[in-house]
Design a protein around this motif. Structure first.
Motif, PDB file in Angstrom:
ATOM      1  N   LEU A 161       0.833  -1.192   0.000  1.00  0.00           N
ATOM      2  CA  LEU A 161       0.000   0.000   0.000  1.00  0.00           C
ATOM      3  C   LEU A 161       0.872   1.249   0.000  1.00  0.00           C
ATOM      4  N   VAL A 162       0.515   2.202  -0.846  1.00  0.00           N
ATOM      5  CA  VAL A 162       1.267   3.441  -0.987  1.00  0.00           C
ATOM      6  C   VAL A 162       0.312   4.611  -0.780  1.00  0.00           C
ATOM      7  N   ARG A 163       0.600   5.454   0.205  1.00  0.00           N
ATOM      8  CA  ARG A 163      -0.214   6.661   0.379  1.00  0.00           C
ATOM      9  C   ARG A 163       0.347   7.750  -0.503  1.00  0.00           C
ATOM     10  N   ALA A 164      -0.400   8.118  -1.533  1.00  0.00           N
ATOM     11  CA  ALA A 164       0.071   9.130  -2.476  1.00  0.00           C
ATOM     12  C   ALA A 164      -1.095   9.637  -3.307  1.00  0.00           C
ATOM     13  N   ASP A 165      -0.949  10.854  -3.806  1.00  0.00           N
ATOM     14  CA  ASP A 165      -1.903  11.444  -4.730  1.00  0.00           C
ATOM     15  C   ASP A 165      -1.511  11.020  -6.139  1.00  0.00           C
ATOM     16  N   ALA A 166      -2.397  10.315  -6.812  1.00  0.00           N
ATOM     17  CA  ALA A 166      -2.070   9.762  -8.127  1.00  0.00           C
ATOM     18  C   ALA A 166      -1.823  10.840  -9.169  1.00  0.00           C
ATOM     19  N   THR A 167      -2.210  12.078  -8.896  1.00  0.00           N
ATOM     20  CA  THR A 167      -2.001  13.147  -9.871  1.00  0.00           C
ATOM     21  C   THR A 167      -0.671  13.872  -9.683  1.00  0.00           C
ATOM     22  N   THR A 168       0.142  13.441  -8.712  1.00  0.00           N
ATOM     23  CA  THR A 168       1.424  14.091  -8.450  1.00  0.00           C
ATOM     24  C   THR A 168       2.400  13.822  -9.595  1.00  0.00           C
ATOM     25  N   PRO A 169       2.934  14.838 -10.256  1.00  0.00           N
ATOM     26  CA  PRO A 169       3.901  14.609 -11.334  1.00  0.00           C
ATOM     27  C   PRO A 169       5.119  13.839 -10.826  1.00  0.00           C
ATOM     28  N   GLY A 170       5.561  12.861 -11.599  1.00  0.00           N
ATOM     29  CA  GLY A 170       6.752  12.098 -11.245  1.00  0.00           C
ATOM     30  C   GLY A 170       6.560  11.076 -10.150  1.00  0.00           C
ATOM     31  N   LEU A 171       5.316  10.818  -9.754  1.00  0.00           N
ATOM     32  CA  LEU A 171       5.046   9.865  -8.675  1.00  0.00           C
ATOM     33  C   LEU A 171       5.656   8.496  -8.973  1.00  0.00           C
ATOM     34  N   LEU A 172       6.317   7.916  -7.974  1.00  0.00           N
ATOM     35  CA  LEU A 172       6.909   6.576  -8.062  1.00  0.00           C
ATOM     36  C   LEU A 172       7.789   6.427  -9.302  1.00  0.00           C
ATOM     37  N   ALA A 173       8.698   7.372  -9.465  1.00  0.00           N
ATOM     38  CA  ALA A 173       9.591   7.352 -10.634  1.00  0.00           C
ATOM     39  C   ALA A 173      10.440   6.098 -10.684  1.00  0.00           C
ATOM     40  N   GLU A 174      10.656   5.464  -9.537  1.00  0.00           N
ATOM     41  CA  GLU A 174      11.462   4.237  -9.518  1.00  0.00           C
ATOM     42  C   GLU A 174      10.806   3.096 -10.285  1.00  0.00           C
ATOM     43  N   LEU A 175       9.513   3.217 -10.573  1.00  0.00           N
ATOM     44  CA  LEU A 175       8.807   2.180 -11.326  1.00  0.00           C
ATOM     45  C   LEU A 175       8.884   2.399 -12.840  1.00  0.00           C
ATOM     46  N   ASP A 176       9.375   3.538 -13.275  1.00  0.00           N
ATOM     47  CA  ASP A 176       9.305   3.902 -14.692  1.00  0.00           C
ATOM     48  C   ASP A 176       9.865   2.827 -15.603  1.00  0.00           C
ATOM     49  N   GLY A 177       9.036   2.421 -16.564  1.00  0.00           N
ATOM     50  CA  GLY A 177       9.459   1.442 -17.551  1.00  0.00           C
ATOM     51  C   GLY A 177       9.501   0.008 -17.057  1.00  0.00           C
ATOM     52  N   GLY A 178       9.023  -0.247 -15.837  1.00  0.00           N
ATOM     53  CA  GLY A 178       9.147  -1.594 -15.292  1.00  0.00           C
ATOM     54  C   GLY A 178       7.848  -2.253 -14.885  1.00  0.00           C
ATOM     55  N   VAL A 179       6.711  -1.634 -15.195  1.00  0.00           N
ATOM     56  CA  VAL A 179       5.416  -2.155 -14.763  1.00  0.00           C
ATOM     57  C   VAL A 179       4.743  -2.876 -15.925  1.00  0.00           C
ATOM     58  N   ASP A 180       4.071  -3.972 -15.610  1.00  0.00           N
ATOM     59  CA  ASP A 180       3.407  -4.781 -16.636  1.00  0.00           C
ATOM     60  C   ASP A 180       1.937  -4.449 -16.814  1.00  0.00           C
ATOM     61  N   LEU A 181       1.275  -4.015 -15.741  1.00  0.00           N
ATOM     62  CA  LEU A 181      -0.158  -3.756 -15.804  1.00  0.00           C
ATOM     63  C   LEU A 181      -0.503  -2.629 -14.839  1.00  0.00           C
ATOM     64  N   VAL A 182      -1.240  -1.648 -15.338  1.00  0.00           N
ATOM     65  CA  VAL A 182      -1.791  -0.581 -14.490  1.00  0.00           C
ATOM     66  C   VAL A 182      -3.302  -0.604 -14.632  1.00  0.00           C
ATOM     67  N   VAL A 183      -3.997  -0.652 -13.504  1.00  0.00           N
ATOM     68  CA  VAL A 183      -5.458  -0.569 -13.495  1.00  0.00           C
ATOM     69  C   VAL A 183      -5.853   0.596 -12.608  1.00  0.00           C
ATOM     70  N   ALA A 184      -6.968   1.218 -12.942  1.00  0.00           N
ATOM     71  CA  ALA A 184      -7.399   2.377 -12.161  1.00  0.00           C
ATOM     72  C   ALA A 184      -8.915   2.501 -12.180  1.00  0.00           C
ATOM     73  N   ASN A 185      -9.480   2.713 -11.002  1.00  0.00           N
ATOM     74  CA  ASN A 185     -10.889   3.092 -10.867  1.00  0.00           C
ATOM     75  C   ASN A 185     -10.908   4.421 -10.125  1.00  0.00           C
ATOM     76  N   PRO A 186     -10.578   5.501 -10.841  1.00  0.00           N
ATOM     77  CA  PRO A 186     -10.389   6.798 -10.183  1.00  0.00           C
ATOM     78  C   PRO A 186     -11.701   7.543 -10.006  1.00  0.00           C
ATOM     79  N   PRO A 187     -11.672   8.678  -9.311  1.00  0.00           N
ATOM     80  CA  PRO A 187     -12.849   9.555  -9.306  1.00  0.00           C
ATOM     81  C   PRO A 187     -13.133  10.011 -10.740  1.00  0.00           C
ATOM     82  N   TYR A 188     -14.339   9.731 -11.238  1.00  0.00           N
ATOM     83  CA  TYR A 188     -14.596  10.048 -12.642  1.00  0.00           C
ATOM     84  C   TYR A 188     -15.986  10.641 -12.911  1.00  0.00           C
ATOM     85  N   ILE A 189     -16.769  10.835 -11.892  1.00  0.00           N
ATOM     86  CA  ILE A 189     -18.113  11.382 -12.110  1.00  0.00           C
ATOM     87  C   ILE A 189     -18.012  12.890 -12.318  1.00  0.00           C
ATOM     88  N   PRO A 190     -18.623  13.422 -13.364  1.00  0.00           N
ATOM     89  CA  PRO A 190     -18.605  14.882 -13.544  1.00  0.00           C
ATOM     90  C   PRO A 190     -19.250  15.604 -12.371  1.00  0.00           C
TER      91      PRO A 190
END
Length: 279
Positions: A161-190
């Motif tokens: 578990l990672v406490r972080a704002d997903a909109t932060t630029p450069g978040l988790l830069a250590e993962l760059d280029g090394g992830v196989d799957l990203v899934v997201a169910n973000p806030p999306y209602i207008p």
């Protein structure tokens, strides 16, 4: 069992009058929860005592006031997992089942890295971790209340578990280029959308609303996913049923993805978009 059947029938009528579409199901689910059994086994119960009916009356009253069923039972299910939920955390919903099925079907290696953005209760991360026991699964959220539930749900698992704002630029830069799957169910209602009382009055607004067009978090997550994913890595993001085309355009406009595809949920509504990271 006639007293129990009458109580369930009465609860069904109360729920229907309150505008609850799943009136019979909810009446039976609440009875099963209080009896410590499954809904399909209610007919096999010994006759409950007066204490059961007093407690049943209380939860029926609460549900008729549109308190979510999941808040009354304390749990919600997504795919193969059941998680603890309650006030302060978004309740997993059937709309996400199709996204989960798509994610589980993707051709990943034996030890993939998976990131679940805006994890809430952790349900999606837990389901993917169970499906792929060799995976490293990271689950991100910025809500302390949600993470309290996620920690409880993830006890004994390898989900990070990672406490972080997903909109932060450069978040988790250590993962760059090394992830196989990203899934997201973000806030999306207008902003300003009219919602059912269970959602409007009980789900945290922070987990629901994504700006005037619902795209504020989706756009940021698409950029982050494009940065994290290896070439050929997969991305899936859920969206409002009014913003499918806008989500396709938003993901495509990053310039980071191929095969940007609008996909439907189990009811046939356009509900999530998938893409493949370019080489």
């Amino acid at each position: 069992m006639s007293r129990l059947r009458c109580a369930i029938d009465s609860a069904t009528a109360v729920f229907a009058a309150a505008g609850i579409d799943s009136a019979r199901t909810d009446a039976e689910e609440l009875a099963a929860h209080l009896a410590g059994t499954e809904r399909g086994r209610l007919a096999l119960l010994d006759p409950p005592g007066d204490d059961f009916f007093a407690r049943y009356h209380d939860v029926v009253s609460a549900r008729s006031q549109r308190v979510p069923l999941q808040h009354l039972t304390g749990t919600a299910s997504l795919g193969p997992v059941t998680v603890h939920v309650g006030p302060g955390v978004f309740i997993p919903r059937p709309e996400t089942e199709a996204l989960l099925e798509w994610a589980m079907a993707q051709p990943l290696g034996p030890q993939p890295v998976i990131v679940d953005v805006c994890t809430g209760s952790g349900a999606l991360a837990l389901a993917l971790a169970r499906h792929r026991p060799g995976a490293r699964v990271l689950a991100i959220d910025d809500s302390d209340a949600a993470l309290d539930y996620a920690r409880r749900n993830c006890v004994g698992t390898g989900v990070e578990l990672v406490r972080a704002d997903a909109t932060t630029p450069g978040l988790l830069a250590e993962l760059d280029g090394g992830v196989d799957l990203v899934v997201a169910n973000p806030p999306y209602i207008p902003d300003g959308a009219v919602l059912e009382p269970e959602v409007a009055q009980h789900d945290p607004a922070h987990a629901l609303f994504g700006g005037p067009d619902g795209m504020a978090v989706i756009a940021a997550v698409a950029v982050a996913a494009g940065r994290w994913l290896r070439p050929g890595g997969r991305f899936a993001v859920e969206h409002d049923d009014t913003t499918s085309a806008l989500t396709v355009d938003t993901v495509g406009d990053t310039g980071l993805f191929d095969a940007v595809t609008a996909r439907r949920d189990l009811t046939g509504r356009l509900r999530f978009v998938t893409a493949v990271r370019k080489d």
